[in-house]
Design a protein around this motif. Structure first.
Motif, mmCIF file in Angstrom:
data_model
loop_
_atom_site.group_PDB
_atom_site.id
_atom_site.type_symbol
_atom_site.label_atom_id
_atom_site.label_comp_id
_atom_site.label_asym_id
_atom_site.label_seq_id
_atom_site.Cartn_x
_atom_site.Cartn_y
_atom_site.Cartn_z
ATOM 1 N N MET A 82 0.698 -1.192 -0.178
ATOM 2 C CA MET A 82 -0.006 0.236 -0.041
ATOM 3 C C MET A 82 0.809 1.149 -0.028
ATOM 4 O O MET A 82 0.541 2.263 -0.821
ATOM 5 N N GLU A 83 2.027 1.222 0.723
ATOM 6 C CA GLU A 83 2.694 2.471 1.138
ATOM 7 C C GLU A 83 3.382 2.941 -0.385
ATOM 8 O O GLU A 83 3.426 4.168 -0.714
ATOM 9 N N ILE A 84 4.000 1.994 -1.035
ATOM 10 C CA ILE A 84 4.496 2.141 -2.366
ATOM 11 C C ILE A 84 3.585 2.640 -3.316
ATOM 12 O O ILE A 84 3.822 3.832 -4.123
ATOM 13 N N ILE A 85 2.371 2.212 -3.517
ATOM 14 C CA ILE A 85 1.408 2.487 -4.588
ATOM 15 C C ILE A 85 0.794 4.300 -3.982
ATOM 16 O O ILE A 85 0.813 4.889 -4.788
ATOM 17 N N LEU A 86 0.473 4.189 -2.638
ATOM 18 C CA LEU A 86 0.223 5.372 -2.260
ATOM 19 C C LEU A 86 1.148 6.656 -2.384
ATOM 20 O O LEU A 86 1.032 7.548 -2.882
ATOM 21 N N GLY A 87 2.730 6.209 -2.546
ATOM 22 C CA GLY A 87 3.594 7.162 -2.711
ATOM 23 C C GLY A 87 3.698 7.606 -4.007
ATOM 24 O O GLY A 87 3.744 8.649 -4.577
ATOM 25 N N GLY A 88 3.119 6.627 -4.945
ATOM 26 C CA GLY A 88 3.259 6.700 -6.596
ATOM 27 C C GLY A 88 2.018 7.852 -6.622
ATOM 28 O O GLY A 88 2.135 8.511 -7.651
ATOM 29 N N LEU A 89 1.146 7.789 -6.099
ATOM 30 C CA LEU A 89 -0.296 8.512 -6.213
ATOM 31 C C LEU A 89 0.058 9.968 -5.813
ATOM 32 O O LEU A 89 -0.030 10.774 -6.567
ATOM 33 N N ALA A 90 0.836 10.066 -4.625
ATOM 34 C CA ALA A 90 1.223 11.318 -4.111
ATOM 35 C C ALA A 90 2.110 11.993 -5.067
ATOM 36 O O ALA A 90 1.998 13.340 -5.299
ATOM 37 N N SER A 91 3.057 11.166 -5.838
ATOM 38 C CA SER A 91 3.980 11.817 -6.757
ATOM 39 C C SER A 91 3.369 12.411 -8.116
ATOM 40 O O SER A 91 3.627 12.988 -8.887
ATOM 41 N N LEU A 92 2.184 11.590 -8.133
ATOM 42 C CA LEU A 92 1.321 12.286 -9.599
ATOM 43 C C LEU A 92 0.649 13.300 -9.227
ATOM 44 O O LEU A 92 0.327 14.054 -10.263
ATOM 45 N N SER A 93 0.498 13.728 -8.010
ATOM 46 C CA SER A 93 -0.011 15.290 -7.668
ATOM 47 C C SER A 93 0.982 16.014 -7.958
ATOM 48 O O SER A 93 0.705 17.111 -8.541
#
Ligand SMILES: Cc1ncc(CO)c(N)n1
Length: 224
Positions: free
Chosen positions: A78-89
């Motif tokens: 989850m953390e890795i994917i959430l980090g990916g979402l945050a960098s898309l911001s």
């Protein structure tokens, strides 16, 4: 399908088995022209506007991957994917800034055919029937095509124009490479535990991404 070697992960075996396709996606004339310094700036601007639209759709795709991840008994990815979402911001803000620099009017852009086709593929992952394994593998290869393509534009001997270096570093940086490698480890772990049907679907999705990426670069360089 033959895994291609005991210690090699499934994804590495696919990259070797489909090397030609992989190279057409990651050494495309469009990105190679950036590296050579011969890039047509109109094509670059077209890519920029179209990719901004793509990334907005990619956010929704990644949200669907995150949702599938959360439904796993082990949701430690989850953390890795959430980090990916945050960098898309951050990425969306970067696109807006870059578009202003190149006088690209993001509000006035409509998606070209290959982009629409790619976005439709991304939307298909909303289907809860599509497994986490297939989704995370798809996510990994989408990011990896950009990582490999843009890293080549900043490798030894490049003649990339100064004003395009920021773009190339965004996806070509060592940090982004590490991120892609962590996605690859997740994908390989899922694939190692998946049914042969799921592995087959994931390989089909891998090939479909390569095809769609080639189409996206073609669209950027030739306006189709
Ligand atoms: C078309 C395309 N593929 C991959 C990425 C990687 O994020 C992107 N921004 N756009």
């Amino acid at each position: 399908m033959d895994s291609g070697g005991a210690d090699k992960g499934t994804t590495a075996a696919w990259m070797a088995a489909h090397r030609g396709m992989y190279e057409r996606a990651t050494r495309h004339p469009f990105t190679v022209s950036i590296r050579d310094g011969t890039v047509d700036l109109a094509a670059f601007k077209r890519w920029l506007g179209q990719d901004y639209m793509f990334v907005r759709e990619f956010v929704a795709f990644l949200a669907s991957v995150l949702l599938k991840c959360c439904k796993q008994s082990d949701s430690s990815d989850m953390e890795i994917i959430l980090g990916g979402l945050a960098s898309l911001s951050d990425e969306l803000s970067w696109f807006k800034k870059e578009a202003a620099k190149w006088s690209v009017d993001l509000a006035g852009i409509s998606p070209l055919t290959s982009n629409t086709e790619y976005c439709r593929f991304l939307q298909s992952f909303n289907d809860p029937e599509i497994s986490y394994t297939v989704a995370i593998t798809t996510f990994w290869i989408i990011e990896t095509v950009y990582q490999d393509s843009f890293a080549f534009c900043i490798q030894d001997g490049h003649k990339t124009p100064l004003e395009l270096l920021g773009t190339c570093q965004r996806w070509g940086s060592p940090e982004f490479k590490q991120y892609c490698q962590s996605l690859q480890r997740i994908a390989d772990r899922c694939l190692a535990n998946a049914t042969s049907d799921a592995v087959k679907s994931a390989e089909e999705a891998f090939l479909r991404v390569l095809e769609l990426e080639i189409g996206f670069w073609d669209m950027s360089s030739s306006q189709s």
